[in-house]
Design a protein around this motif. Structure first.
Motif, PDB file in Angstrom:
ATOM      1  N   PHE A 158       0.843  -1.188   0.000  1.00 11.33           N
ATOM      2  CA  PHE A 158       0.000   0.000   0.000  1.00 11.33           C
ATOM      3  C   PHE A 158       0.881   1.242   0.000  1.00 11.33           C
ATOM      4  O   PHE A 158       2.093   1.169   0.208  1.00 11.33           O
ATOM      5  CB  PHE A 158      -0.943  -0.004   1.210  1.00 11.33           C
ATOM      6  N   CYS A 159       0.240   2.364  -0.242  1.00 13.48           N
ATOM      7  CA  CYS A 159       0.948   3.626  -0.345  1.00 13.48           C
ATOM      8  C   CYS A 159       0.313   4.636   0.612  1.00 13.48           C
ATOM      9  O   CYS A 159      -0.906   4.725   0.701  1.00 13.48           O
ATOM     10  CB  CYS A 159       0.866   4.115  -1.784  1.00 13.48           C
ATOM     11  N   ILE A 160       1.166   5.368   1.330  1.00 11.80           N
ATOM     12  CA  ILE A 160       0.705   6.491   2.153  1.00 11.80           C
ATOM     13  C   ILE A 160       1.580   7.670   1.761  1.00 11.80           C
ATOM     14  O   ILE A 160       2.788   7.653   2.001  1.00 11.80           O
ATOM     15  CB  ILE A 160       0.831   6.192   3.665  1.00 11.80           C
ATOM     16  N   GLY A 161       0.929   8.662   1.154  1.00 11.82           N
ATOM     17  CA  GLY A 161       1.682   9.815   0.663  1.00 11.82           C
ATOM     18  C   GLY A 161       2.672   9.391  -0.398  1.00 11.82           C
ATOM     19  O   GLY A 161       2.306   8.740  -1.375  1.00 11.82           O
ATOM     20  N   PHE A 175       5.899   3.901  -0.086  1.00 13.89           N
ATOM     21  CA  PHE A 175       5.337   2.626  -0.512  1.00 13.89           C
ATOM     22  C   PHE A 175       5.716   1.582   0.539  1.00 13.89           C
ATOM     23  O   PHE A 175       6.870   1.478   0.943  1.00 13.89           O
ATOM     24  CB  PHE A 175       5.906   2.242  -1.885  1.00 13.89           C
ATOM     25  N   PHE A 176       4.708   0.833   1.006  1.00 15.02           N
ATOM     26  CA  PHE A 176       4.907  -0.148   2.073  1.00 15.02           C
ATOM     27  C   PHE A 176       4.600  -1.556   1.573  1.00 15.02           C
ATOM     28  O   PHE A 176       3.580  -1.775   0.914  1.00 15.02           O
ATOM     29  CB  PHE A 176       3.976   0.157   3.250  1.00 15.02           C
ATOM     30  N   VAL A 177       5.481  -2.502   1.916  1.00 11.71           N
ATOM     31  CA  VAL A 177       5.237  -3.912   1.610  1.00 11.71           C
ATOM     32  C   VAL A 177       5.283  -4.668   2.933  1.00 11.71           C
ATOM     33  O   VAL A 177       6.336  -4.756   3.576  1.00 11.71           O
ATOM     34  CB  VAL A 177       6.303  -4.490   0.647  1.00 11.71           C
ATOM     35  N   LEU A 223      12.027   0.365   7.559  1.00 13.82           N
ATOM     36  CA  LEU A 223      10.827  -0.324   8.026  1.00 13.82           C
ATOM     37  C   LEU A 223       9.807   0.707   8.496  1.00 13.82           C
ATOM     38  O   LEU A 223      10.167   1.825   8.880  1.00 13.82           O
ATOM     39  CB  LEU A 223      11.160  -1.279   9.177  1.00 13.82           C
ATOM     40  N   SER A 224       8.541   0.324   8.481  1.00 13.68           N
ATOM     41  CA  SER A 224       7.483   1.185   9.000  1.00 13.68           C
ATOM     42  C   SER A 224       7.705   1.398  10.490  1.00 13.68           C
ATOM     43  O   SER A 224       8.482   0.676  11.123  1.00 13.68           O
ATOM     44  CB  SER A 224       6.116   0.535   8.742  1.00 13.68           C
ATOM     45  N   SER A 225       7.000   2.356  11.071  1.00 11.34           N
ATOM     46  CA  SER A 225       7.201   2.681  12.489  1.00 11.34           C
ATOM     47  C   SER A 225       6.932   1.484  13.406  1.00 11.34           C
ATOM     48  O   SER A 225       7.578   1.325  14.432  1.00 11.34           O
ATOM     49  CB  SER A 225       6.336   3.866  12.899  1.00 11.34           C
ATOM     50  N   ASP A 226       5.987   0.623  13.038  1.00  6.22           N
ATOM     51  CA  ASP A 226       5.711  -0.551  13.860  1.00  6.22           C
ATOM     52  C   ASP A 226       6.534  -1.772  13.438  1.00  6.22           C
ATOM     53  O   ASP A 226       6.422  -2.841  14.037  1.00  6.22           O
ATOM     54  CB  ASP A 226       4.218  -0.884  13.864  1.00  6.22           C
ATOM     55  N   GLY A 227       7.356  -1.637  12.395  1.00  8.20           N
ATOM     56  CA  GLY A 227       8.233  -2.722  11.951  1.00  8.20           C
ATOM     57  C   GLY A 227       7.540  -3.829  11.203  1.00  8.20           C
ATOM     58  O   GLY A 227       8.123  -4.881  10.962  1.00  8.20           O
ATOM     59  N   SER A 228       6.297  -3.614  10.791  1.00  9.58           N
ATOM     60  CA  SER A 228       5.551  -4.684  10.125  1.00  9.58           C
ATOM     61  C   SER A 228       5.681  -4.671   8.606  1.00  9.58           C
ATOM     62  O   SER A 228       5.207  -5.579   7.936  1.00  9.58           O
ATOM     63  CB  SER A 228       4.069  -4.597  10.499  1.00  9.58           C
ATOM     64  N   ALA A 229       6.324  -3.624   8.048  1.00 13.77           N
ATOM     65  CA  ALA A 229       6.416  -3.514   6.595  1.00 13.77           C
ATOM     66  C   ALA A 229       7.726  -2.838   6.196  1.00 13.77           C
ATOM     67  O   ALA A 229       8.273  -2.023   6.936  1.00 13.77           O
ATOM     68  CB  ALA A 229       5.241  -2.710   6.048  1.00 13.77           C
ATOM     69  N   VAL A 230       8.216  -3.210   5.011  1.00 13.90           N
ATOM     70  CA  VAL A 230       9.354  -2.518   4.423  1.00 13.90           C
ATOM     71  C   VAL A 230       8.815  -1.234   3.813  1.00 13.90           C
ATOM     72  O   VAL A 230       7.764  -1.231   3.171  1.00 13.90           O
ATOM     73  CB  VAL A 230      10.044  -3.381   3.350  1.00 13.90           C
TER      74      VAL A 230
END
Length: 195
Positions: A135-138, A141-143, A174-181
């Motif tokens: 998904f994308c936020i702003g 891009f997050f995987v 990584l995302s702030s919660d570490g669940s996604a690249v």
């Protein structure tokens, strides 16, 4: 002795039923220092000689953390980039559809463009399809790591999400919660591909 070593190597690399394996990628040449060479009279005499190891090479193993990290980071980066490019292509197709423009035709239909990459079994395809989507936020891009673990190559390298996170944490964003690249949605080279 040299010919007997070569003959043995050929026996090991050309086992019946394994012709598609190919030839040796490395070779060693042995030379007897001093003394008189004795002629060999058959394969039985090969087993009578005692050999002394003069050099041992330990090839990179995925059991060694630094090699696992190198391979895992490389594969994660490759997969994330592939998903990012696919995401941008879908965005571009959607924009072109809304604007009523057709994609540029470079003289061949997209249906005839060969697709190179891994071939997945039906079970693997189903596992990938049911995993969390990128998904994308702003402009980011997050995987999800769960998505990455759905791919067979990555699932063979990594047992679970926690292991993947700990191995790649200092090499990729990584995302702030570490669940996604997390990577930038747009890359410097995207202009070459008209994204």
């Amino acid at each position: 002795m040299e010919s007997s070593v070569q003959r043995r190597a050929n026996v090991y690399t050309r086992v019946p039923g394994a012709e598609n394996v190919g030839y040796c990628t490395q070779i060693g040449i042995f030379q007897k220092n001093g003394g008189k060479a004795t002629p060999l009279c058959g394969s039985e005499q090969l087993d009578q000689h005692v050999y002394k190891a003069v050099f041992t090479a330990s090839y990179p193993s995925l059991q060694q953390e630094r090699f696992l990290r190198l391979v895992l980071v490389n594969e994660v980066s490759r997969q994330v980039e592939s998903l990012r490019v696919r995401y941008l292509r879908k965005l571009k197709e959607r924009e072109d559809g809304e604007l009523g423009t057709k994609p540029k035709d470079a003289g061949c239909s997209q249906a005839h463009i060969p697709c190179f990459g891994p071939v997945f079994s039906e079970v693997e395809k189903a596992r990938i399809k049911t995993s969390p989507k990128p998904f994308c936020i702003g402009d980011k891009f997050f995987v999800p790591l769960q998505r990455l673990l759905a791919y067979p190559k990555l699932s063979r390298l990594c047992a679970d999400e926690e292991m993947m996170r700990s191995v790649i944490a200092d090499a990729v964003g990584l995302s702030s919660d570490g669940s996604a690249v997390m990577v930038d949605l747009h890359d410097y080279f995207d202009y070459l591909f008209d994204f």
